[in-house]
Design a protein around this motif. Sequence first.
Motif, mmCIF file in Angstrom:
data_model
loop_
_atom_site.group_PDB
_atom_site.id
_atom_site.type_symbol
_atom_site.label_atom_id
_atom_site.label_comp_id
_atom_site.label_asym_id
_atom_site.label_seq_id
_atom_site.Cartn_x
_atom_site.Cartn_y
_atom_site.Cartn_z
ATOM 1 N N LEU A 86 -4.966 5.351 5.351
ATOM 2 C CA LEU A 86 -3.945 6.324 4.950
ATOM 3 C C LEU A 86 -4.533 7.402 4.048
ATOM 4 O O LEU A 86 -4.163 8.575 4.149
ATOM 5 C CB LEU A 86 -2.793 5.607 4.239
ATOM 6 C CG LEU A 86 -1.885 4.764 5.144
ATOM 7 C CD1 LEU A 86 -0.904 3.959 4.310
ATOM 8 C CD2 LEU A 86 -1.136 5.651 6.134
ATOM 9 N N ALA A 87 -5.455 7.011 3.177
ATOM 10 C CA ALA A 87 -6.063 7.993 2.274
ATOM 11 C C ALA A 87 -6.875 9.018 3.041
ATOM 12 O O ALA A 87 -6.746 10.232 2.823
ATOM 13 C CB ALA A 87 -6.930 7.291 1.236
ATOM 14 N N TYR B 61 -5.404 -0.497 5.487
ATOM 15 C CA TYR B 61 -4.270 0.409 5.337
ATOM 16 C C TYR B 61 -4.539 1.446 4.257
ATOM 17 O O TYR B 61 -4.284 2.647 4.438
ATOM 18 C CB TYR B 61 -3.006 -0.373 4.973
ATOM 19 C CG TYR B 61 -2.420 -1.219 6.076
ATOM 20 C CD1 TYR B 61 -2.788 -1.040 7.406
ATOM 21 C CD2 TYR B 61 -1.479 -2.207 5.793
ATOM 22 C CE1 TYR B 61 -2.256 -1.815 8.412
ATOM 23 C CE2 TYR B 61 -0.929 -2.990 6.799
ATOM 24 C CZ TYR B 61 -1.324 -2.792 8.108
ATOM 25 O OH TYR B 61 -0.781 -3.563 9.112
ATOM 26 N N GLY B 62 -5.028 0.987 3.109
ATOM 27 C CA GLY B 62 -5.255 1.893 1.989
ATOM 28 C C GLY B 62 -6.279 2.968 2.305
ATOM 29 O O GLY B 62 -6.054 4.161 2.051
ATOM 30 N N ALA C 131 -2.195 10.757 -4.139
ATOM 31 C CA ALA C 131 -1.900 9.629 -3.244
ATOM 32 C C ALA C 131 -3.170 9.151 -2.543
ATOM 33 O O ALA C 131 -3.373 7.942 -2.356
ATOM 34 C CB ALA C 131 -0.845 10.036 -2.225
ATOM 35 N N TYR D 287 -3.385 11.381 3.737
ATOM 36 C CA TYR D 287 -3.174 12.062 2.452
ATOM 37 C C TYR D 287 -4.216 13.147 2.169
ATOM 38 O O TYR D 287 -3.856 14.303 1.888
ATOM 39 C CB TYR D 287 -3.179 11.039 1.309
ATOM 40 C CG TYR D 287 -2.153 9.950 1.446
ATOM 41 C CD1 TYR D 287 -0.847 10.235 1.847
ATOM 42 C CD2 TYR D 287 -2.466 8.616 1.189
ATOM 43 C CE1 TYR D 287 0.103 9.231 1.979
ATOM 44 C CE2 TYR D 287 -1.521 7.604 1.310
ATOM 45 C CZ TYR D 287 -0.247 7.918 1.708
ATOM 46 O OH TYR D 287 0.691 6.922 1.831
ATOM 47 N N THR E 105 1.531 3.005 -3.530
ATOM 48 C CA THR E 105 0.942 4.341 -3.678
ATOM 49 C C THR E 105 2.003 5.357 -4.067
ATOM 50 O O THR E 105 1.786 6.205 -4.943
ATOM 51 C CB THR E 105 0.263 4.772 -2.368
ATOM 52 O OG1 THR E 105 -0.787 3.863 -2.049
ATOM 53 C CG2 THR E 105 -0.311 6.180 -2.491
ATOM 54 N N SER F 190 -4.266 5.208 -2.900
ATOM 55 C CA SER F 190 -4.088 4.383 -1.710
ATOM 56 C C SER F 190 -5.207 3.343 -1.506
ATOM 57 O O SER F 190 -4.906 2.159 -1.304
ATOM 58 C CB SER F 190 -3.961 5.282 -0.479
ATOM 59 O OG SER F 190 -3.672 4.518 0.668
ATOM 60 N N VAL G 261 0.823 -1.214 0.000
ATOM 61 C CA VAL G 261 0.000 0.000 0.000
ATOM 62 C C VAL G 261 0.854 1.260 0.000
ATOM 63 O O VAL G 261 0.654 2.173 -0.817
ATOM 64 C CB VAL G 261 -0.953 -0.007 1.210
ATOM 65 C CG1 VAL G 261 -1.675 1.339 1.326
ATOM 66 C CG2 VAL G 261 -1.971 -1.120 1.074
ATOM 67 N N VAL G 262 1.837 1.332 0.900
ATOM 68 C CA VAL G 262 2.639 2.551 1.029
ATOM 69 C C VAL G 262 3.538 2.768 -0.183
ATOM 70 O O VAL G 262 3.505 3.825 -0.825
ATOM 71 C CB VAL G 262 3.477 2.515 2.322
ATOM 72 C CG1 VAL G 262 4.436 3.709 2.366
ATOM 73 C CG2 VAL G 262 2.567 2.543 3.535
#
Length: 268
Positions: A195-196, A191-192, A149, A200, A43, A153, A39-40
Amino acid sequence: MDLATVIGLLVAWGAVAISLMLEGGSPRDMLNLPAFILVVFGTAGATMVGTNVKVLMSIPAVFKSALVSNNLDPLAVIDLMVGFARKARTEGILSLEEASKNIKNRFLRKGIELIVDGTPSVMVREILETEIVAMQERHKVGENVFTTAGGFSPTLGIIGTVMGLIGMLAKLNEPGKMGHAIAAAFTATLYGVALANLVYLPIAAKLRAKTAEEVVICEMIIEGVLSVQAGDNPRTVEMRMMAYLPPSLKRRSSEVRHALDDREARAA
């Protein structure tokens, strides 16, 4: 330090952690190194495709700007312009040349330099407004990186989940491992999405808000510079610039002004 950004991130991630614990889960259940790497770094790689190395090198500075408060105090800018208006009316526009060298705000310094050079007011406005447009475009580059991003993500998270489910289906003959495999697969989506929506996109929104705040102050500076050039009295300069402030700052400025007037009256 921009406390709103820092506190907001802590509250958001704290809510996730508390929710997990209330549901009887453990942070250890959320650890999945392969999903995190996918994912990290996936992305990051997808975002790199749409930009260039120069922009990527500036990302740490852009991220830092989201965590640092703007040093622009609109009331301080107004007080400075009012002082320039008094000086210009008593000593002439050219007297501002020396004072402009000590101005830290690059935009304001440029405006004063333009009127000292005798640039027509129409051209002063055009030049300074072009500066604002250029600033917005520069800021938009960094903002777009985080927005992009934030779009990639969750998709990378879904890819990770699909990959995990494919691996799980390959182990149908081992029922005892399926539950763990399914849980591990869905951590990629977590995670995706997290984080988005918790890093982000909030950072992109903060950068956009900071740009909008800076634009308003720059427009206020243009109004003040043109007013000083026109030879308006200091009170008029102040009123024209105050029009750009929200009611709370107007009240604060008014209270300070009344306190100063009262102090001057007692001194007299």
